[in-house]
Design an enzyme around this catalytic site. Structure first.
Site, short mmCIF file in Angstrom:
data_model
loop_
_atom_site.label_atom_id
_atom_site.label_comp_id
_atom_site.label_asym_id
_atom_site.label_seq_id
_atom_site.Cartn_x
_atom_site.Cartn_y
_atom_site.Cartn_z
N HIS A 225 88.05 -37.36 -54.91
CA HIS A 225 88.71 -36.10 -54.44
C HIS A 225 89.45 -35.05 -55.31
O HIS A 225 90.17 -34.33 -54.67
CB HIS A 225 89.44 -36.48 -53.12
CG HIS A 225 88.88 -37.31 -52.18
ND1 HIS A 225 87.90 -36.93 -51.29
CD2 HIS A 225 88.93 -38.85 -51.85
CE1 HIS A 225 87.53 -38.01 -50.42
NE2 HIS A 225 88.33 -38.90 -50.82
N LYS B 268 119.57 -42.41 -69.00
CA LYS B 268 119.49 -43.72 -68.53
C LYS B 268 120.16 -43.56 -66.85
O LYS B 268 119.37 -44.35 -65.98
CB LYS B 268 120.13 -44.66 -69.31
CG LYS B 268 120.08 -46.31 -68.65
CD LYS B 268 118.56 -46.62 -68.69
CE LYS B 268 118.33 -47.91 -68.34
NZ LYS B 268 117.04 -48.35 -67.92
N CYS C 14 126.83 -71.55 -53.13
CA CYS C 14 128.09 -72.33 -53.16
C CYS C 14 129.23 -71.77 -52.40
O CYS C 14 129.08 -70.74 -51.99
CB CYS C 14 128.41 -72.17 -54.70
SG CYS C 14 127.23 -72.62 -55.86
N GLU D 232 102.96 -46.10 -61.85
CA GLU D 232 104.11 -46.67 -62.90
C GLU D 232 103.59 -46.73 -64.45
O GLU D 232 104.23 -46.06 -65.36
CB GLU D 232 104.67 -48.00 -62.55
CG GLU D 232 105.51 -48.78 -63.36
CD GLU D 232 107.01 -48.11 -63.52
OE1 GLU D 232 107.08 -46.98 -62.98
OE2 GLU D 232 107.64 -48.21 -64.69
N ASN E 262 131.66 -69.63 -57.31
CA ASN E 262 130.64 -68.94 -56.61
C ASN E 262 130.04 -67.75 -57.10
O ASN E 262 130.97 -66.90 -57.45
CB ASN E 262 130.94 -68.93 -55.10
CG ASN E 262 129.91 -68.28 -54.24
OD1 ASN E 262 128.72 -68.65 -54.72
ND2 ASN E 262 130.09 -67.33 -53.27
N GLY E 263 128.58 -67.64 -57.70
CA GLY E 263 128.43 -66.53 -58.23
C GLY E 263 127.31 -66.93 -59.47
O GLY E 263 126.89 -68.12 -59.38
N ARG F 29 126.52 -72.96 -45.49
CA ARG F 29 125.93 -72.03 -46.57
C ARG F 29 124.74 -72.64 -47.34
O ARG F 29 124.09 -71.95 -47.83
CB ARG F 29 127.15 -71.73 -47.52
CG ARG F 29 128.25 -70.73 -46.96
CD ARG F 29 129.28 -70.77 -47.85
NE ARG F 29 129.27 -69.99 -48.97
CZ ARG F 29 129.94 -68.73 -49.14
NH1 ARG F 29 130.42 -68.30 -48.18
NH2 ARG F 29 129.75 -68.18 -50.06
N LYS G 44 105.26 -44.42 -67.38
CA LYS G 44 105.76 -45.02 -68.67
C LYS G 44 105.13 -44.52 -69.81
O LYS G 44 105.73 -44.05 -70.89
CB LYS G 44 105.25 -46.34 -68.59
CG LYS G 44 106.19 -47.76 -67.95
CD LYS G 44 107.58 -47.76 -68.41
CE LYS G 44 108.35 -46.92 -67.67
NZ LYS G 44 109.19 -47.41 -66.60
N TRP H 289 125.25 -75.04 -54.54
CA TRP H 289 123.83 -74.80 -54.53
C TRP H 289 123.21 -74.64 -55.79
O TRP H 289 123.56 -73.87 -56.46
CB TRP H 289 123.39 -73.68 -53.47
CG TRP H 289 122.22 -73.26 -53.40
CD1 TRP H 289 121.65 -72.37 -54.17
CD2 TRP H 289 121.02 -73.59 -52.68
NE1 TRP H 289 120.40 -72.05 -53.72
CE2 TRP H 289 120.21 -73.03 -52.77
CE3 TRP H 289 121.07 -74.77 -51.53
CZ2 TRP H 289 118.88 -73.21 -52.16
CZ3 TRP H 289 119.89 -74.91 -51.06
CH2 TRP H 289 118.76 -74.29 -51.26
N GLU I 268 106.73 -40.65 -70.13
CA GLU I 268 108.02 -40.58 -70.86
C GLU I 268 108.32 -41.20 -72.01
O GLU I 268 109.06 -40.67 -72.75
CB GLU I 268 109.16 -41.39 -69.71
CG GLU I 268 109.05 -42.62 -69.67
CD GLU I 268 109.96 -43.29 -68.47
OE1 GLU I 268 111.13 -42.73 -68.42
OE2 GLU I 268 109.60 -44.32 -67.99
C1 F6R Z 1 111.60 -44.65 -65.51
C2 F6R Z 1 113.02 -44.73 -65.16
C3 F6R Z 1 113.38 -43.78 -64.14
C4 F6R Z 1 114.54 -44.69 -63.26
C5 F6R Z 1 114.93 -43.89 -62.08
C6 F6R Z 1 116.07 -44.50 -60.87
O1 F6R Z 1 111.45 -45.52 -66.44
O2 F6R Z 1 113.76 -45.39 -65.78
O3 F6R Z 1 112.38 -43.45 -63.40
O4 F6R Z 1 113.74 -45.68 -62.34
O5 F6R Z 1 115.78 -42.75 -62.74
O6 F6R Z 1 117.06 -45.07 -61.67
P1 F6R Z 1 117.43 -46.48 -60.97
O7 F6R Z 1 116.83 -47.46 -60.77
O8 F6R Z 1 119.11 -46.35 -61.99
O9 F6R Z 1 118.30 -45.58 -59.77
#
Ligand code: F6R
Length: 603
Positions: free
Chosen positions: A499, A598, A2, A476, A100-101, A27, A480, A74, A483
């Site tokens: 190996h 987090k 947009c 991954e 736009n966004g 655009r 998961k 768009w 953790e």
């Molecule tokens: C695992 C997890 C972490 C993040 C890592 C990067 O489940 O959440 O391994 O992926 O700390 O974090 P961001 O993506 O915020 O840079």
């Protein structure tokens, strides 16, 4: 993508707005519209298709106004129709705006506004903003805009006028460019693109994130709106929405997260991806010869898959680094290298430091980030937002599938700048488009996956194996499980099993084999046989229709068929659910695993 334009001044707004839209039309757009105000009633005209269609509608009407807005759209939320074209208005025809966004929380806002009696006429995310401003309007437009933008999550450049506060043009910005052009004699023009203000303005002011500009006939001033940091946490959609944990909610909302990440970004018939955030660096990206990806944890696993995608389909040699390693060794950054960093939070200290190091050495930096306006967004030269809303569970789930989908889009983008053929591009684009539906199919098996988790929850040691696109998925899956359930698991590339890790296998050892029907399927079958030959237990993640696999493993969880490059986006979903259920069975705090945070803003 947009483009917006707005004018307040002494001249007739119509030709100024039309010229602005013409200049923004490069655009890409599929409909357009303008609203004009002459002090009496606003007049709004919209047209689908080319700008000439709008001009033809305007011809002969002799529309004049000192104040007006224009837009080229768009389509993202809702089809290409006049109703969905901008400008949008509130219930009373008082507030008019162009945008736009993307407003990420438009659904929740729409639902609550509808409950309050607001009537919507379009399918767009933008219309909610007009109704939100209406809700707060009591004669002062900027005050209503200020209150409304506090509730909006996402990215926006907005230009807004109100019939009942007529001598003003208000503009607001967050993560979407907005420029104010000043013409000493004529007035003011705002636009998402400096080229649109060029014919009228001698001077410009670039609005910063969270700023609101209030323009009147004599001057303008800027309100700095500082977003309270905890606003997202309190937003309605961050409640668990009936789920026992955020982690499950976020796993379950992955189809919608993918839809939001893909919205407006695929051009199916041309096999192209349209990534607005890269527009300013598109020519530089065309010239790059190498890509370096940096990230941490789950985002690093996404980067590893990105390497397979980039090398196979875009033909760009790609290296992936854990950000904490990149920053402390001496990476060799050749000319025409771009650094791509991937981060959900946009605040990870190591990733940020890696970007700063690359920038110091003159490298173009690009981000794939979820958190709007975060440090990594501010630090990078250009970027692509995930648009998936906040991720509250400490374990990354929806952000990972979204990162992979965006990496696939970026591969299309860079690949089609190079040698990726139209036909291959079209095929990948079509398959990307189907992903939300395919993930939804997998999620229907939640109960089956829970039963499998129940069966294996008491295993103490295990490994996840995969090859090629699914080798990083093995990493991954193991991360998961570790953790969330505190069980020990390794992620092992299938070819590496013999190996070393094979020595661990006995009847008490669990192996999760990620083995969709792809180019390395037979190799994965050999790995499974090596494990079964030593009495290990095997769960397979296999492609729907593969009945043979049942004969050689203990349990199978099926995923639908898709192109090989996209299989990780599907194969990770059962592994997320498996980790979640094992964690819950073991009584772990799955939303806040011990010792973890987090947002990792320290080394
Ligand atoms: C695992 C997890 C972490 C993040 C890592 C990067 O489940 O959440 O391994 O992926 O700390 O974090 P961001 O993506 O915020 O840079």
């Amino acid at each position: 993508m947009c483009g917006i334009v707005g004018y307040l001044g002494k001249k007739n707004a119509t030709p100024i707005l039309l010229e602005g839209l013409r200049r923004e039309s490069y655009r890409g757009y599929d409909s357009s519209g303008i609203v004009l105000f002459n002090g009496e009633e606003p007049t709004c005209i919209k047209a689908v298709g080319k700008l000439e269609n709008l001009e033809n509608k305007l011809n002969g009407q002799n529309l004049k106004g000192f104040l007006g807005l224009g837009h080229v759209r768009w389509a993202t939320h809702g089809g290409v129709t006049e109703a969905n074209a901008h400008p949008h208005s509130d219930c009373k025809g008082n507030i008019w705006l162009v945008h736009n966004g993307i407003i990420e929380n438009h659904k929740e806002l729409r639902e609550s506004l509808e409950k309050e009696g607001h009537k919507f006429v379009s399918e767009t995310d933008t219309e909610v903003v007009a109704h939100l401003i209406e809700k707060f309007f009591d004669g002062n437009l900027e005050e209503a805009v200020r209150k409304a933008v506090r509730l909006i999550r996402g990215a926006y450049a907005l230009a807004i006028i109100a019939k009942d506060d007529p001598q003003k043009l208000v503009a607001a910005r967050l993560s979407s460019p907005l420029v104010i052009g000043i013409s000493a004699n004529d007035g003011y023009i705002v636009a998402s693109d400096a080229t649109a203000v060029a014919p009228y303005a001698k001077q410009v002011v670039n609005l910063e994130d969270n700023e609101i500009a209030v323009i009147n006939h004599n001057d303008f001033y800027i309100l700095k709106e500082k977003q309270p940091e905890d606003l997202e946490i309190e937003a309605e959609d961050t409640q668990r929405g009936g789920y026992p944990h955020y982690m499950l909610k976020e796993i379950m909302e992955q189809p919608e997260a993918l839809e939001n990440s893909l919205k407006g970004r695929l051009i199916l018939d041309q096999g192209l991806a349209q990534l607005g955030g890269l527009q300013n660096v598109s020519d530089q990206l065309r010239k790059i010869k190498r890509l370096r990806i940096v990230a941490c944890g789950t985002a690093y696993h996404a980067g590893l898959i990105g390497k397979y995608m980039m090398e196979e389909y875009a033909g760009i040699p790609t290296e992936v680094d854990i950000a904490s390693e990149f920053r402390y060794r001496k990476p060799i950054l050749e000319e025409n290298t771009a650094l791509l960093c991937i981060s959900q939070s946009g605040e990870t200290a190591d990733t940020l430091a890696a970007i700063q190091e690359a920038k110091r050495r003159g490298v173009l930096t690009v981000g794939i980030v979820n958190a709007v306006g975060s440090s990594i967004v501010r630090e990078t030269d250009a970027g692509i937002y995930n648009h998936i809303g906040p991720e509250i569970g400490v374990a990354a789930t929806k952000s990972f599938v979204s990162q992979l989908a965006i990496l696939a889009l970026l591969t299309l983008y860079l690949g089609r700048q190079r040698n990726l053929s139209l036909v291959k591009g079209q095929r990948i684009a079509a398959d990307i488009q189907k992903l939300p539906g395919l993930v939804a199919e997998i999620l229907k098996q939640n109960d089956t996956i829970k039963e499998v988790a129940d069966k294996y929850k008491d295993f103490q040691n295990g490994c996840f194996i995969g090859r090629k696109y699914n080798a990083p998925i093995a990493l991954e899956g193991a991360l998961k499980l570790k953790e969330i359930s505190y069980l020990h698991a390794e992620g092992v590339v299938g070819g590496e099993l013999k190996h070393g890790p094979l020595a661990l296998v006995d009847e008490n050892f669990l192996t999760v084999a990620v083995c969709p029907s792809d180019s390395v399927y037979e190799k994965m079958v050999s790995n499974i046989q090596q494990v079964k030959g030593r009495n290990g237990k095997v769960i397979a993640i296999a492609t729907k229709g593969n009945e043979d696999i049942k004969k050689i493993v203990d349990d199978v969880i099926y995923i639908p068929k898709t192109s090989e490059i996209l299989t990780p986006i599907l194969s990770v979903v059962p592994l997320q659910l498996f980790a979640y259920h094992v964690g819950v069975f073991k009584g772990c705090d799955v939303d806040k695993p011990r010792n973890l945070a987090k947002s990792v803003t320290v080394e």
